[in-house]
Design a protein around this motif. Structure first.
Motif, PDB file in Angstrom:
ATOM      1  N   GLU A   3       0.898  -1.619  -0.364  1.00 51.93           N
ATOM      2  CA  GLU A   3      -0.419  -0.564  -0.150  1.00 51.93           C
ATOM      3  C   GLU A   3       0.971   1.479  -0.206  1.00 51.93           C
ATOM      4  O   GLU A   3       0.561   2.292  -0.522  1.00 51.93           O
ATOM      5  CB  GLU A   3      -0.157   0.040   1.340  1.00 51.93           C
ATOM      6  CG  GLU A   3      -1.454  -1.568   1.326  1.00 51.93           C
ATOM      7  CD  GLU A   3      -1.793  -2.176   1.871  1.00 51.93           C
ATOM      8  OE1 GLU A   3      -0.616  -3.158   2.175  1.00 51.93           O
ATOM      9  OE2 GLU A   3      -2.806  -3.991   1.237  1.00 51.93           O
ATOM     10  N   GLY A   4       2.561   1.205   0.762  1.00 52.42           N
ATOM     11  CA  GLY A   4       3.068   1.999   1.114  1.00 52.42           C
ATOM     12  C   GLY A   4       3.643   2.579  -0.553  1.00 52.42           C
ATOM     13  O   GLY A   4       3.609   4.496  -1.070  1.00 52.42           O
ATOM     14  N   VAL A   5       4.048   1.258  -0.832  1.00 41.52           N
ATOM     15  CA  VAL A   5       4.456   1.498  -2.181  1.00 41.52           C
ATOM     16  C   VAL A   5       3.887   1.929  -3.308  1.00 41.52           C
ATOM     17  O   VAL A   5       3.882   2.529  -4.307  1.00 41.52           O
ATOM     18  CB  VAL A   5       4.843   0.240  -3.146  1.00 41.52           C
ATOM     19  CG1 VAL A   5       5.861   0.470  -4.087  1.00 41.52           C
ATOM     20  CG2 VAL A   5       6.138  -0.001  -1.884  1.00 41.52           C
ATOM     21  N   GLU A   6       2.275   1.631  -3.351  1.00 39.76           N
ATOM     22  CA  GLU A   6       1.476   2.250  -4.652  1.00 39.76           C
ATOM     23  C   GLU A   6       1.080   3.498  -3.817  1.00 39.76           C
ATOM     24  O   GLU A   6       1.323   4.163  -4.987  1.00 39.76           O
ATOM     25  CB  GLU A   6       0.245   1.372  -4.384  1.00 39.76           C
ATOM     26  CG  GLU A   6      -0.792   1.198  -5.469  1.00 39.76           C
ATOM     27  CD  GLU A   6      -0.454   1.383  -6.624  1.00 39.76           C
ATOM     28  OE1 GLU A   6      -0.567   2.077  -7.551  1.00 39.76           O
ATOM     29  OE2 GLU A   6       0.547   0.928  -7.242  1.00 39.76           O
ATOM     30  N   LEU A   7       1.231   3.915  -2.986  1.00 41.39           N
ATOM     31  CA  LEU A   7       1.254   5.690  -2.968  1.00 41.39           C
ATOM     32  C   LEU A   7       2.199   6.034  -3.378  1.00 41.39           C
ATOM     33  O   LEU A   7       1.940   6.987  -3.121  1.00 41.39           O
ATOM     34  CB  LEU A   7       0.730   5.610  -0.953  1.00 41.39           C
ATOM     35  CG  LEU A   7       0.645   7.253  -0.598  1.00 41.39           C
ATOM     36  CD1 LEU A   7      -0.744   7.936  -1.063  1.00 41.39           C
ATOM     37  CD2 LEU A   7       0.899   6.840   0.785  1.00 41.39           C
ATOM     38  N   LEU A   8       3.519   5.898  -2.340  1.00 36.95           N
ATOM     39  CA  LEU A   8       4.541   6.572  -3.585  1.00 36.95           C
ATOM     40  C   LEU A   8       4.643   6.807  -5.242  1.00 36.95           C
ATOM     41  O   LEU A   8       4.563   7.646  -5.680  1.00 36.95           O
ATOM     42  CB  LEU A   8       5.699   5.830  -3.389  1.00 36.95           C
ATOM     43  CG  LEU A   8       7.292   6.687  -2.975  1.00 36.95           C
ATOM     44  CD1 LEU A   8       7.282   8.229  -2.752  1.00 36.95           C
ATOM     45  CD2 LEU A   8       8.174   5.984  -3.131  1.00 36.95           C
ATOM     46  N   ARG A   9       3.757   5.297  -5.794  1.00 38.23           N
ATOM     47  CA  ARG A   9       3.672   5.356  -7.378  1.00 38.23           C
ATOM     48  C   ARG A   9       3.326   6.258  -7.381  1.00 38.23           C
ATOM     49  O   ARG A   9       2.949   7.029  -8.740  1.00 38.23           O
ATOM     50  CB  ARG A   9       4.096   4.061  -7.508  1.00 38.23           C
ATOM     51  CG  ARG A   9       3.628   3.795  -9.034  1.00 38.23           C
ATOM     52  CD  ARG A   9       2.612   2.647  -9.415  1.00 38.23           C
ATOM     53  NE  ARG A   9       3.975   1.682  -9.162  1.00 38.23           N
ATOM     54  CZ  ARG A   9       4.028   0.542  -8.660  1.00 38.23           C
ATOM     55  NH1 ARG A   9       2.387   0.430  -7.798  1.00 38.23           N
ATOM     56  NH2 ARG A   9       4.856  -0.504  -7.639  1.00 38.23           N
ATOM     57  N   GLU A  10       2.086   6.024  -7.236  1.00 38.24           N
ATOM     58  CA  GLU A  10       1.224   7.493  -7.563  1.00 38.24           C
ATOM     59  C   GLU A  10       0.965   8.480  -7.499  1.00 38.24           C
ATOM     60  O   GLU A  10       0.786   9.306  -8.141  1.00 38.24           O
ATOM     61  CB  GLU A  10      -0.317   6.809  -6.890  1.00 38.24           C
ATOM     62  CG  GLU A  10      -1.226   5.130  -7.317  1.00 38.24           C
ATOM     63  CD  GLU A  10      -2.044   4.647  -6.543  1.00 38.24           C
ATOM     64  OE1 GLU A  10      -2.843   5.966  -5.620  1.00 38.24           O
ATOM     65  OE2 GLU A  10      -2.743   3.773  -6.256  1.00 38.24           O
ATOM     66  N   HIS A  11       1.767   9.135  -6.195  1.00 38.10           N
ATOM     67  CA  HIS A  11       2.315  10.248  -5.990  1.00 38.10           C
ATOM     68  C   HIS A  11       3.372  10.867  -6.768  1.00 38.10           C
ATOM     69  O   HIS A  11       2.945  11.834  -7.459  1.00 38.10           O
ATOM     70  CB  HIS A  11       3.006  10.571  -4.448  1.00 38.10           C
ATOM     71  CG  HIS A  11       3.460  12.068  -3.788  1.00 38.10           C
ATOM     72  ND1 HIS A  11       2.678  12.186  -2.954  1.00 38.10           N
ATOM     73  CD2 HIS A  11       4.588  12.376  -4.006  1.00 38.10           C
ATOM     74  CE1 HIS A  11       2.934  14.007  -3.505  1.00 38.10           C
ATOM     75  NE2 HIS A  11       4.685  14.113  -3.512  1.00 38.10           N
TER      76      HIS A  11
END
Length: 188
Positions: free
Chosen positions: A99-107
């Motif tokens: 979830e954190g990795v995906e949040l960073l990717r989207e950001h």
């Protein structure tokens, strides 16, 4: 800090990633305090809420800090900027939290600034946002950065569009100065 710089980020919302344990304390506290003192709204986020134990020099237990929100509770749309501290264990843990990795990717893919220091670029690599970018990190990550398609350089702070990276705690002064400038320049 001058009065004008204390409010230069007053309309900026920043997410600071923090692992349950193993994030390098000074790489968490100094950037967090810098943006807070500049007027930013800051949320400390991680895989679960509650106390998180930081470290000094990777091996010495240090203070605990509160994780206020989980990665699942927030989205990239909630934040203007992100900070990811290092610490070998903390960064290794963060890069395994989907979830954190995906949040960073989207950001990052949205063009918003991400400030990442020391071992923190492991999370950028896991997010798949390093290819074609120039960045720095703790020296032991240079092969990881290159294998992910990035160019690794040995400089105290590197800005490549919306990515701001630094090598280690010795670079914090330059890292924090650059964060203030880049976060102000990328405000929505």
């Amino acid at each position: 800090m001058s009065e004008s710089s204390q409010t230069e980020l007053e309309d900026v919302t920043v997410a600071v990633f923090l692992a349950q344990e193993g994030s390098e304390e000074i790489e968490f506290t100094e950037p967090t305090e810098t943006v807070s003192e500049a007027g930013a709204t800051v949320d400390v986020i991680g895989s679960e809420t509650g106390e998180a134990r930081t470290v000094n020099n990777d091996l010495e237990e240090s203070e605990s800090y509160e994780i206020e929100k989980t990665f699942e509770e927030v989205s990239a749309d909630d934040y203007d900027a992100v900070i990811v501290p290092g610490g070998t264990v903390g960064a290794d843990t963060l890069r395994t939290q989907e979830e954190g990795v995906e949040l960073l990717r989207e950001h990052v893919e949205a063009g918003k600034p991400a400030a990442v220091i020391c071992h923190g670029p492991w999370t950028l690599i896991e997010a798949g946002v390093v290819d074609g970018r120039t960045l720095t990190s703790y020296h032991s990550l240079r092969t990881d950065v290159r294998n992910a398609g990035g160019e690794w350089v040995d400089e105290e702070v590197v800005t490549d569009d919306n990515l701001i990276t630094s090598r280690n705690p010795d670079d914090l002064e330059a890292f924090c100065e650059t964060i203030l400038e880049e976060f102000a320049n990328h405000r929505n």
